[in-house]
Write a protein that holds these residues in place. Structure first.
Motif, PDB file in Angstrom:
ATOM      1  N   SER A 166      33.483  41.175  29.798  1.00 31.13           N
ATOM      2  CA  SER A 166      34.922  41.286  30.397  1.00 31.13           C
ATOM      3  C   SER A 166      34.810  39.771  30.775  1.00 31.13           C
ATOM      4  O   SER A 166      35.269  39.004  30.352  1.00 31.13           O
ATOM      5  CB  SER A 166      34.852  41.976  31.437  1.00 31.13           C
ATOM      6  N   ALA A 167      33.239  39.687  31.720  1.00 32.69           N
ATOM      7  CA  ALA A 167      32.679  38.235  32.441  1.00 32.69           C
ATOM      8  C   ALA A 167      33.009  37.713  30.478  1.00 32.69           C
ATOM      9  O   ALA A 167      33.728  36.261  30.318  1.00 32.69           O
ATOM     10  CB  ALA A 167      31.866  38.159  32.995  1.00 32.69           C
ATOM     11  N   LEU A 168      32.011  37.993  29.504  1.00 36.00           N
ATOM     12  CA  LEU A 168      31.746  37.398  28.303  1.00 36.00           C
ATOM     13  C   LEU A 168      33.176  36.285  27.286  1.00 36.00           C
ATOM     14  O   LEU A 168      33.257  35.924  26.718  1.00 36.00           O
ATOM     15  CB  LEU A 168      31.227  37.792  27.143  1.00 36.00           C
ATOM     16  N   SER A 169      34.071  37.255  27.182  1.00 40.26           N
ATOM     17  CA  SER A 169      35.420  37.195  26.870  1.00 40.26           C
ATOM     18  C   SER A 169      36.262  36.317  27.297  1.00 40.26           C
ATOM     19  O   SER A 169      36.268  35.299  26.603  1.00 40.26           O
ATOM     20  CB  SER A 169      36.340  38.547  26.522  1.00 40.26           C
ATOM     21  N   GLY A 219      40.627  37.798  27.483  1.00 35.85           N
ATOM     22  CA  GLY A 219      39.960  38.377  28.182  1.00 35.85           C
ATOM     23  C   GLY A 219      41.250  38.961  29.442  1.00 35.85           C
ATOM     24  O   GLY A 219      40.506  39.769  29.877  1.00 35.85           O
ATOM     25  N   ALA A 220      42.384  38.362  29.556  1.00 37.56           N
ATOM     26  CA  ALA A 220      43.085  38.932  30.678  1.00 37.56           C
ATOM     27  C   ALA A 220      43.192  40.059  30.571  1.00 37.56           C
ATOM     28  O   ALA A 220      43.199  40.359  30.680  1.00 37.56           O
ATOM     29  CB  ALA A 220      44.411  38.112  30.685  1.00 37.56           C
ATOM     30  N   LEU A 221      43.929  40.422  29.125  1.00 39.96           N
ATOM     31  CA  LEU A 221      43.923  42.091  28.843  1.00 39.96           C
ATOM     32  C   LEU A 221      42.476  42.647  28.767  1.00 39.96           C
ATOM     33  O   LEU A 221      42.826  43.965  28.805  1.00 39.96           O
ATOM     34  CB  LEU A 221      44.005  41.236  26.887  1.00 39.96           C
ATOM     35  N   GLY A 222      41.191  42.864  28.348  1.00 41.11           N
ATOM     36  CA  GLY A 222      40.465  42.966  28.594  1.00 41.11           C
ATOM     37  C   GLY A 222      40.743  43.021  29.891  1.00 41.11           C
ATOM     38  O   GLY A 222      40.557  44.331  29.762  1.00 41.11           O
ATOM     39  N   ILE A 223      40.564  42.628  31.211  1.00 38.06           N
ATOM     40  CA  ILE A 223      40.614  42.754  32.091  1.00 38.06           C
ATOM     41  C   ILE A 223      41.393  44.292  32.038  1.00 38.06           C
ATOM     42  O   ILE A 223      41.242  45.061  33.225  1.00 38.06           O
ATOM     43  CB  ILE A 223      40.176  41.609  32.649  1.00 38.06           C
ATOM     44  N   LEU A 224      42.608  43.741  31.875  1.00 36.29           N
ATOM     45  CA  LEU A 224      43.545  44.961  31.832  1.00 36.29           C
ATOM     46  C   LEU A 224      43.299  45.860  31.932  1.00 36.29           C
ATOM     47  O   LEU A 224      42.928  47.318  32.084  1.00 36.29           O
ATOM     48  CB  LEU A 224      45.265  44.232  31.481  1.00 36.29           C
ATOM     49  N   VAL A 242      43.077  32.709  36.909  1.00 36.03           N
ATOM     50  CA  VAL A 242      44.719  33.185  36.929  1.00 36.03           C
ATOM     51  C   VAL A 242      44.403  34.304  35.668  1.00 36.03           C
ATOM     52  O   VAL A 242      45.012  35.304  36.147  1.00 36.03           O
ATOM     53  CB  VAL A 242      45.412  31.721  36.681  1.00 36.03           C
ATOM     54  N   ALA A 243      43.768  34.184  34.510  1.00 36.26           N
ATOM     55  CA  ALA A 243      43.929  35.042  33.861  1.00 36.26           C
ATOM     56  C   ALA A 243      43.318  36.370  34.051  1.00 36.26           C
ATOM     57  O   ALA A 243      43.613  37.468  34.176  1.00 36.26           O
ATOM     58  CB  ALA A 243      43.276  34.474  32.392  1.00 36.26           C
ATOM     59  N   ALA A 244      42.255  35.975  35.363  1.00 36.05           N
ATOM     60  CA  ALA A 244      41.924  37.976  35.681  1.00 36.05           C
ATOM     61  C   ALA A 244      42.594  37.850  36.866  1.00 36.05           C
ATOM     62  O   ALA A 244      42.598  39.266  36.937  1.00 36.05           O
ATOM     63  CB  ALA A 244      40.455  37.376  36.482  1.00 36.05           C
ATOM     64  N   LEU A 245      43.622  37.212  37.301  1.00 33.11           N
ATOM     65  CA  LEU A 245      44.469  37.533  37.941  1.00 33.11           C
ATOM     66  C   LEU A 245      45.811  38.402  37.777  1.00 33.11           C
ATOM     67  O   LEU A 245      46.179  39.360  37.567  1.00 33.11           O
ATOM     68  CB  LEU A 245      45.055  36.125  39.315  1.00 33.11           C
ATOM     69  N   VAL A 246      45.965  37.935  36.798  1.00 30.15           N
ATOM     70  CA  VAL A 246      47.362  38.369  35.489  1.00 30.15           C
ATOM     71  C   VAL A 246      46.636  39.642  35.104  1.00 30.15           C
ATOM     72  O   VAL A 246      47.115  40.655  35.066  1.00 30.15           O
ATOM     73  CB  VAL A 246      47.863  37.808  34.501  1.00 30.15           C
ATOM     74  N   GLY A 247      45.313  39.792  34.806  1.00 27.74           N
ATOM     75  CA  GLY A 247      44.885  40.496  34.027  1.00 27.74           C
ATOM     76  C   GLY A 247      44.268  42.308  34.589  1.00 27.74           C
ATOM     77  O   GLY A 247      44.826  43.243  34.838  1.00 27.74           O
ATOM     78  N   SER A 248      44.436  41.471  35.849  1.00 32.85           N
ATOM     79  CA  SER A 248      43.776  43.245  37.420  1.00 32.85           C
ATOM     80  C   SER A 248      45.042  43.441  37.800  1.00 32.85           C
ATOM     81  O   SER A 248      44.931  44.208  38.667  1.00 32.85           O
ATOM     82  CB  SER A 248      42.254  42.183  37.962  1.00 32.85           C
ATOM     83  N   LEU A 249      46.042  43.126  38.356  1.00 29.46           N
ATOM     84  CA  LEU A 249      47.415  42.864  38.848  1.00 29.46           C
ATOM     85  C   LEU A 249      47.324  44.423  38.588  1.00 29.46           C
ATOM     86  O   LEU A 249      47.650  45.140  39.751  1.00 29.46           O
ATOM     87  CB  LEU A 249      48.324  42.030  38.672  1.00 29.46           C
ATOM     88  N   ALA A 250      48.149  44.653  37.686  1.00 28.33           N
ATOM     89  CA  ALA A 250      48.605  46.521  37.259  1.00 28.33           C
ATOM     90  C   ALA A 250      47.792  47.174  37.363  1.00 28.33           C
ATOM     91  O   ALA A 250      47.734  47.823  38.526  1.00 28.33           O
ATOM     92  CB  ALA A 250      49.079  46.315  36.054  1.00 28.33           C
ATOM     93  N   PRO A 251      46.004  46.892  37.492  1.00 28.69           N
ATOM     94  CA  PRO A 251      45.255  47.906  37.639  1.00 28.69           C
ATOM     95  C   PRO A 251      45.131  47.878  39.088  1.00 28.69           C
ATOM     96  O   PRO A 251      45.139  48.635  39.897  1.00 28.69           O
ATOM     97  CB  PRO A 251      43.968  47.879  36.661  1.00 28.69           C
ATOM     98  N   ALA A 252      45.622  47.145  40.053  1.00 29.08           N
ATOM     99  CA  ALA A 252      45.188  47.041  41.245  1.00 29.08           C
ATOM    100  C   ALA A 252      46.082  47.742  41.981  1.00 29.08           C
ATOM    101  O   ALA A 252      46.326  48.013  43.257  1.00 29.08           O
ATOM    102  CB  ALA A 252      45.509  45.519  41.663  1.00 29.08           C
ATOM    103  N   LEU A 253      47.502  47.559  41.551  1.00 31.37           N
ATOM    104  CA  LEU A 253      48.810  47.540  42.215  1.00 31.37           C
ATOM    105  C   LEU A 253      48.745  49.868  41.833  1.00 31.37           C
ATOM    106  O   LEU A 253      48.800  50.251  42.496  1.00 31.37           O
ATOM    107  CB  LEU A 253      49.948  47.292  41.632  1.00 31.37           C
ATOM    108  N   ARG A 254      48.171  49.549  40.134  1.00 37.05           N
ATOM    109  CA  ARG A 254      47.972  51.373  40.134  1.00 37.05           C
ATOM    110  C   ARG A 254      46.774  52.203  41.036  1.00 37.05           C
ATOM    111  O   ARG A 254      47.466  53.115  42.046  1.00 37.05           O
ATOM    112  CB  ARG A 254      47.487  51.519  39.058  1.00 37.05           C
TER     113      ARG A 254
END
Lengths: 391, 225
Positions: A24-27, A277-282, A368-380
């Motif tokens: 994830s970090a690489l992307s 990258g954000a999609l990868g994190i998501l 910001v990209a990481a935040l966008v990607g992780s928000l939905a998993p965090a809420l879930r």
């Protein structure tokens, strides 16, 4: 719960799947790298192009008034230099007579520089095209008996290491000359600059074959203003026949447009990479929430509230973003000198300092990209039922 | 010390289609500080749900539940989370250790959530691992421990933050007889040392036999104690 405790728990979460987090970090790193490169490398490239463009064509507005070839061409050029000089004085513009002569030769030792351009000009040219003086001096406007020349870097490179007298072959005659200086003028061809006011007996022979022009800077004019004003001056003094054309020589605006387009393309690539990258994190985030439902319920049983679970998950992605950002910045820090060396001329002083602004922006964009990607998993994750662990 | 009072406790879950399924029906239960209580019953009788309700992992749909006199339905989620973390320790049948953490980190986990300082966390976790006989397994991850060792880590984790009540759901259910007995013995000893209330859901008559009181559940209702 203290922030430090949340951060420690998030760090423990990162350790759960190190390889997956590394990928994830690489992307994300690619995105940060592209962004920081556009911001810092783009600045170096622009600085270089602007630098060369100023040397070759001057600042906006710089133009060339080309004059008709006539037996009195020197006097005509002097007239227009002086006339334009007066017109330009209120806007601190400068006018300088320039004459060029292609196909000359320069010999030093065993080396012959063919296809040499001889530019006969004045000391004031340096105010229009600010050549860095690499060695010796620029033209002095002082009379000399033998021709003295200032070589550009290209001509100097061609005779480098040679010793012995220097001879100049121009206008069908050969002159013993001396090199008083070397400048960087960003020209790809070898050039020798001669002093128009040296008043030596050699001068007539060279100047006879020259085409004269007056180069001038007019910061307050557009090219249209310049043409109208020159037409006006020609009409008043009945010298319309002297003028063959007025052409703009500065090219910064054109380069700016091209650079802007290139920067936009790179920026789009950077944003796309960050999005990937954000999609990868998501993707990873959503798939791990299910795997981690026991752990998440367990943490809730230890007293973590739903918002704290969200914060823990977001912090995990921020650690990934931080690692990506630092890796991207480290790559830029390592690669920027190479880019500078590749693009910037060795005669140019390009600011090679670390691009702090670009680096901070890269970190912020990664975050910001990481935040966008992780928000939905965090809420879930925060909605995982706490009693699920009992089943 | 904390008294638990459940009055007419009811819990139902929604089945697909919205039809309610009663899991607990009018359960009255009072647990005094320091008591050891076994909850027994057939599968599906509501034992684990009762334990989840008692440990504030789940909420009632009817009735009243107080922990140390605090009506848990009347407090915020934040306060309930705080009450859960300070009052209760949990032991699960499946151990539920965090697989990527070492034994010591697993034991420290409730303290980390409680904001306890690192040195204190380490000291308390090591003390408890010593007490359950896992001194030399501190750095091992759950995957490197046997079932009995994992459950002993879970016992240490349940007690590390000094709760007044430990809730254990089939703590010996995944262990063989001898290991189960050893784990249960450690749990009872440690609970007795600190005067901790122990509530154990179990099918095992031997486990129930060592508890001070046994409550039997049948189809969500207390049948006798």
């Amino acid at each position: 719960m203290k922030v430090i405790s949340l951060a420690l728990i998030a760090w423990q979460g990162i350790r759960r799947r190190p390889l997956r987090n590394l990928l994830s970090a690489l992307s994300l790193t690619v995105g940060v790298l592209a962004l920081v490169l556009v911001l810092s490398g783009g600045a170096v490239v622009r600085e270089t192009i602007v630098f060369d463009s100023r040397l070759q064509g001057g600042d906006a507005l710089t133009a060339n008034l080309t004059l008709t070839d006539s037996p009195q061409k020197f006097a005509v050029a002097e007239y227009w230099r002086s006339s334009l000089g007066r017109a330009l004085a209120p806007q601190r513009g400068i006018a300088s007579v320039t004459a060029s002569n292609d196909g000359a030769l320069l010999r030093k030792g065993d080396e012959t520089v063919s296809d040499l351009v001889v530019v006969t000009t004045e000391k004031a040219l340096l105010e229009i095209r600010p050549f860095p003086v690499l060695r010796g001096t620029w033209l002095t406007d002082e009379p000399t008996y033998a021709p003295t020349v200032v070589l550009n870097h290209r001509a100097d490179q061609m005779v480098e290491g040679q010793t012995g007298p220097v001879t100049l072959v121009a206008g069908g005659q050969t002159f013993r000359t001396s090199v008083i200086g070397v400048v960087y003028d960003a020209e790809p061809r070898p050039v020798a600059y001669l002093d128009m006011h040296a008043d030596g007996p050699w001068q007539a022979a060279i100047e006879d074959t020259n085409v004269y022009s007056v180069q001038f800077t007019a910061p307050a004019w557009s090219i249209g203003d310049a043409r109208s004003r020159i037409n006006e001056l020609a009409s008043i003094s009945d010298r319309a026949a002297d003028v063959t054309g007025v052409e703009r020589t500065d090219r910064l605006e054109t380069f700016d447009r091209q650079l802007d387009l290139v920067n936009r393309v790179f920026l789009a690539v950077a944003i796309l990479s960050l999005l990937i990258g954000a999609l990868g994190i998501l993707n990873i985030g959503l798939s791990t929430v299910r795997e981690r439902s026991d752990e998440l319920s367990l943490r809730r049983s230890f007293g973590a509230t739903r918002p704290q679970v969200v914060v823990i998950m977001l912090l995990e992605s921020q650690f990934v973003a931080l690692v990506s950002g630092l890796a991207g910045i480290a790559l830029v820090a390592g690669g920027l000198p190479l880019i500078t060396a590749h693009f910037a001329d060795r005669f140019q002083e390009v600011s090679t300092g670390f691009p702090v602004g670009g680096a901070l922006l890269g970190l912020a964009a990664g975050s910001v990209a990481a935040l966008v990607g992780s928000l939905a998993p965090a809420l879930r994750a925060s909605r995982v039922p706490i009693a699920a662990i009992m089943r | 010390m904390t008294t638990l009072e459940l009055t007419a406790g009811a819990k139902s879950v929604s089945l697909p289609g919205g039809r309610p399924l009663p899991v607990l029906t009018g359960v009255d239960l009072s647990v005094e500080p320091g008591e050891t209580l076994a909850i027994q019953g057939a599968s599906g009788s509501g034992k684990s749900t009762l334990l989840a309700v008692l440990g504030l992992l789940d909420s009632l749909t009817g009735g009243r539940y107080t922990v140390g006199g605090i009506d848990v339905a009347a407090i915020s989620e934040r306060r309930r989370a705080r009450l859960r973390s300070t009052t209760f320790g949990f032991i699960y049948q499946r151990f539920c250790l965090i697989s990527h953490l070492t034994a010591e980190e697993n034991v420290e986990a409730p303290l980390l959530h409680g904001g306890v300082r690192r040195r204190e966390r380490a000291r308390r976790a090591r003390d408890l691992l010593d007490q359950v006989g896992l001194t030399d397994r501190r750095e091992h991850r759950p995957g490197q421990l046997s079932g009995g060792e994992q459950q002993r880590v879970a016992v240490a984790r349940a007690l590390v933050h000094r709760p007044s009540v430990v809730l254990a759901d089939e703590p010996t259910g995944s262990l063989d007889q001898d290991t189960g007995t050893a784990v249960m013995r450690s749990l009872l000893d440690l609970a007795a040392d600190d005067g901790v209330t122990l509530i154990v859901v179990t099918h095992d008559p031997a486990v129930a036999a060592v508890c001070g009181r046994v409550v039997r559940l049948d189809r969500g209702a207390v049948q006798g104690s």
